[in-house]
Design a protein around this motif. Structure first.
Motif, PDB file in Angstrom:
ATOM      1  N   THR A 171      -6.087 -24.404 -26.323  1.00 44.18           N
ATOM      2  CA  THR A 171      -6.898 -23.502 -27.139  1.00 44.18           C
ATOM      3  C   THR A 171      -7.758 -22.649 -26.203  1.00 44.18           C
ATOM      4  O   THR A 171      -7.851 -22.927 -24.997  1.00 44.18           O
ATOM      5  CB  THR A 171      -7.813 -24.288 -28.085  1.00 44.18           C
ATOM      6  OG1 THR A 171      -8.731 -25.054 -27.293  1.00 44.18           O
ATOM      7  CG2 THR A 171      -7.015 -25.195 -29.011  1.00 44.18           C
ATOM      8  N   LYS A 172      -8.412 -21.653 -26.764  1.00 45.30           N
ATOM      9  CA  LYS A 172      -9.296 -20.809 -25.960  1.00 45.30           C
ATOM     10  C   LYS A 172     -10.379 -21.645 -25.293  1.00 45.30           C
ATOM     11  O   LYS A 172     -10.644 -21.493 -24.098  1.00 45.30           O
ATOM     12  CB  LYS A 172      -9.950 -19.736 -26.828  1.00 45.30           C
ATOM     13  CG  LYS A 172     -10.891 -18.825 -26.044  1.00 45.30           C
ATOM     14  CD  LYS A 172     -11.775 -17.961 -26.922  1.00 45.30           C
ATOM     15  CE  LYS A 172     -11.015 -16.969 -27.712  1.00 45.30           C
ATOM     16  NZ  LYS A 172     -11.894 -16.020 -28.432  1.00 45.30           N
ATOM     17  N   LYS A 173     -10.968 -22.554 -26.048  1.00 46.34           N
ATOM     18  CA  LYS A 173     -12.041 -23.403 -25.513  1.00 46.34           C
ATOM     19  C   LYS A 173     -11.534 -24.261 -24.351  1.00 46.34           C
ATOM     20  O   LYS A 173     -12.176 -24.362 -23.307  1.00 46.34           O
ATOM     21  CB  LYS A 173     -12.608 -24.290 -26.626  1.00 46.34           C
ATOM     22  CG  LYS A 173     -13.727 -25.185 -26.176  1.00 46.34           C
ATOM     23  CD  LYS A 173     -14.229 -26.054 -27.310  1.00 46.34           C
ATOM     24  CE  LYS A 173     -15.282 -27.022 -26.806  1.00 46.34           C
ATOM     25  NZ  LYS A 173     -15.681 -27.997 -27.798  1.00 46.34           N
ATOM     26  N   LEU A 179     -11.586 -14.390 -19.921  1.00 44.73           N
ATOM     27  CA  LEU A 179     -10.289 -14.981 -20.260  1.00 44.73           C
ATOM     28  C   LEU A 179      -9.315 -13.903 -20.727  1.00 44.73           C
ATOM     29  O   LEU A 179      -8.169 -13.856 -20.290  1.00 44.73           O
ATOM     30  CB  LEU A 179     -10.468 -16.049 -21.339  1.00 44.73           C
ATOM     31  CG  LEU A 179      -9.207 -16.807 -21.757  1.00 44.73           C
ATOM     32  CD1 LEU A 179      -8.585 -17.539 -20.574  1.00 44.73           C
ATOM     33  CD2 LEU A 179      -9.546 -17.780 -22.873  1.00 44.73           C
ATOM     34  N   ARG A 180      -9.774 -13.016 -21.598  1.00 40.91           N
ATOM     35  CA  ARG A 180      -8.929 -11.936 -22.093  1.00 40.91           C
ATOM     36  C   ARG A 180      -8.490 -11.018 -20.944  1.00 40.91           C
ATOM     37  O   ARG A 180      -7.346 -10.563 -20.890  1.00 40.91           O
ATOM     38  CB  ARG A 180      -9.673 -11.133 -23.168  1.00 40.91           C
ATOM     39  CG  ARG A 180      -8.796 -10.133 -23.885  1.00 40.91           C
ATOM     40  CD  ARG A 180      -9.438  -9.487 -25.092  1.00 40.91           C
ATOM     41  NE  ARG A 180     -10.803  -9.015 -24.850  1.00 40.91           N
ATOM     42  CZ  ARG A 180     -11.896  -9.513 -25.419  1.00 40.91           C
ATOM     43  NH1 ARG A 180     -11.802 -10.516 -26.273  1.00 40.91           N
ATOM     44  NH2 ARG A 180     -13.083  -9.016 -25.148  1.00 40.91           N
ATOM     45  N   TYR A 226      -2.589 -19.326 -27.924  1.00 39.71           N
ATOM     46  CA  TYR A 226      -2.601 -20.513 -27.075  1.00 39.71           C
ATOM     47  C   TYR A 226      -2.311 -20.080 -25.647  1.00 39.71           C
ATOM     48  O   TYR A 226      -1.536 -19.163 -25.398  1.00 39.71           O
ATOM     49  CB  TYR A 226      -1.576 -21.543 -27.557  1.00 39.71           C
ATOM     50  CG  TYR A 226      -2.008 -22.188 -28.853  1.00 39.71           C
ATOM     51  CD1 TYR A 226      -2.881 -23.265 -28.844  1.00 39.71           C
ATOM     52  CD2 TYR A 226      -1.567 -21.704 -30.074  1.00 39.71           C
ATOM     53  CE1 TYR A 226      -3.308 -23.851 -30.024  1.00 39.71           C
ATOM     54  CE2 TYR A 226      -1.981 -22.276 -31.262  1.00 39.71           C
ATOM     55  CZ  TYR A 226      -2.853 -23.348 -31.232  1.00 39.71           C
ATOM     56  OH  TYR A 226      -3.277 -23.914 -32.400  1.00 39.71           O
ATOM     57  N   TYR A 227      -2.948 -20.766 -24.708  1.00 39.55           N
ATOM     58  CA  TYR A 227      -2.890 -20.399 -23.299  1.00 39.55           C
ATOM     59  C   TYR A 227      -2.066 -21.424 -22.538  1.00 39.55           C
ATOM     60  O   TYR A 227      -2.243 -22.634 -22.721  1.00 39.55           O
ATOM     61  CB  TYR A 227      -4.316 -20.306 -22.744  1.00 39.55           C
ATOM     62  CG  TYR A 227      -5.140 -19.297 -23.508  1.00 39.55           C
ATOM     63  CD1 TYR A 227      -5.235 -17.988 -23.064  1.00 39.55           C
ATOM     64  CD2 TYR A 227      -5.784 -19.639 -24.688  1.00 39.55           C
ATOM     65  CE1 TYR A 227      -5.956 -17.039 -23.774  1.00 39.55           C
ATOM     66  CE2 TYR A 227      -6.516 -18.707 -25.414  1.00 39.55           C
ATOM     67  CZ  TYR A 227      -6.589 -17.418 -24.950  1.00 39.55           C
ATOM     68  OH  TYR A 227      -7.299 -16.489 -25.665  1.00 39.55           O
ATOM     69  N   VAL A 240       0.278 -16.402 -22.409  1.00 41.17           N
ATOM     70  CA  VAL A 240      -0.194 -16.829 -23.723  1.00 41.17           C
ATOM     71  C   VAL A 240       0.952 -16.878 -24.707  1.00 41.17           C
ATOM     72  O   VAL A 240       2.009 -16.283 -24.485  1.00 41.17           O
ATOM     73  CB  VAL A 240      -1.290 -15.884 -24.279  1.00 41.17           C
ATOM     74  CG1 VAL A 240      -2.519 -15.909 -23.410  1.00 41.17           C
ATOM     75  CG2 VAL A 240      -0.770 -14.483 -24.454  1.00 41.17           C
ATOM     76  N   PRO A 255     -15.388 -15.275 -23.049  1.00 43.05           N
ATOM     77  CA  PRO A 255     -14.059 -14.991 -23.606  1.00 43.05           C
ATOM     78  C   PRO A 255     -13.495 -13.675 -23.060  1.00 43.05           C
ATOM     79  O   PRO A 255     -12.283 -13.517 -22.953  1.00 43.05           O
ATOM     80  CB  PRO A 255     -14.308 -14.884 -25.112  1.00 43.05           C
ATOM     81  CG  PRO A 255     -15.598 -15.571 -25.359  1.00 43.05           C
ATOM     82  CD  PRO A 255     -16.393 -15.434 -24.089  1.00 43.05           C
TER      83      PRO A 255
END
Length: 103
Positions: A49-51, A65-66, A85-86, A76, A62
């Motif tokens: 997940t992003k977290k 990350l992006r 999802y990463y 992704v 964030p």
């Protein structure tokens, strides 16, 4: 394992645990096994997940990350515009690429 908590002769902010050597090594073994089990569980997860991705990268933004995704540094899987999802392996490769050798 027998533990002895002696708070009578010590300030309330400090507590000591007394145990025998064999009990100490048993405790160390239990802790070691839990750490190994947790690492195996984390390694079996392929998509994060992003977290989780941000925690693995030790970033808090964030936007960062992006940016890594937009630059193609992290793969992704987009299930929808909101469900992303990463790839854990691409994050680990990125971290490996960024490591520095210490003299």
């Amino acid at each position: 394992m027998n533990f002895n908590f002696d708070t009578k002769n010590h300030p309330s902010s400090v507590q000591y645990i007394m145990m025998g050597t064999s009990d100490f090594y048993k405790l160390v073994e239990v802790i070691y096994q839990r750490i190994i089990a947790q690492q195996k569980q984390e390694q079996s997860i392929s998509w994060l997940t992003k977290k989780q991705a941000m925690e693995l990268l030790h970033i808090q933004s964030p936007t960062t990350l992006r940016l890594l995704v937009n630059e193609g540094k992290i793969m992704v899987s987009r299930l929808s515009s909101k469900k992303i999802y990463y790839c854990r392996n691409s994050i680990l490769k990125y971290l490996e690429m960024k490591k520095e050798e210490v003299f």
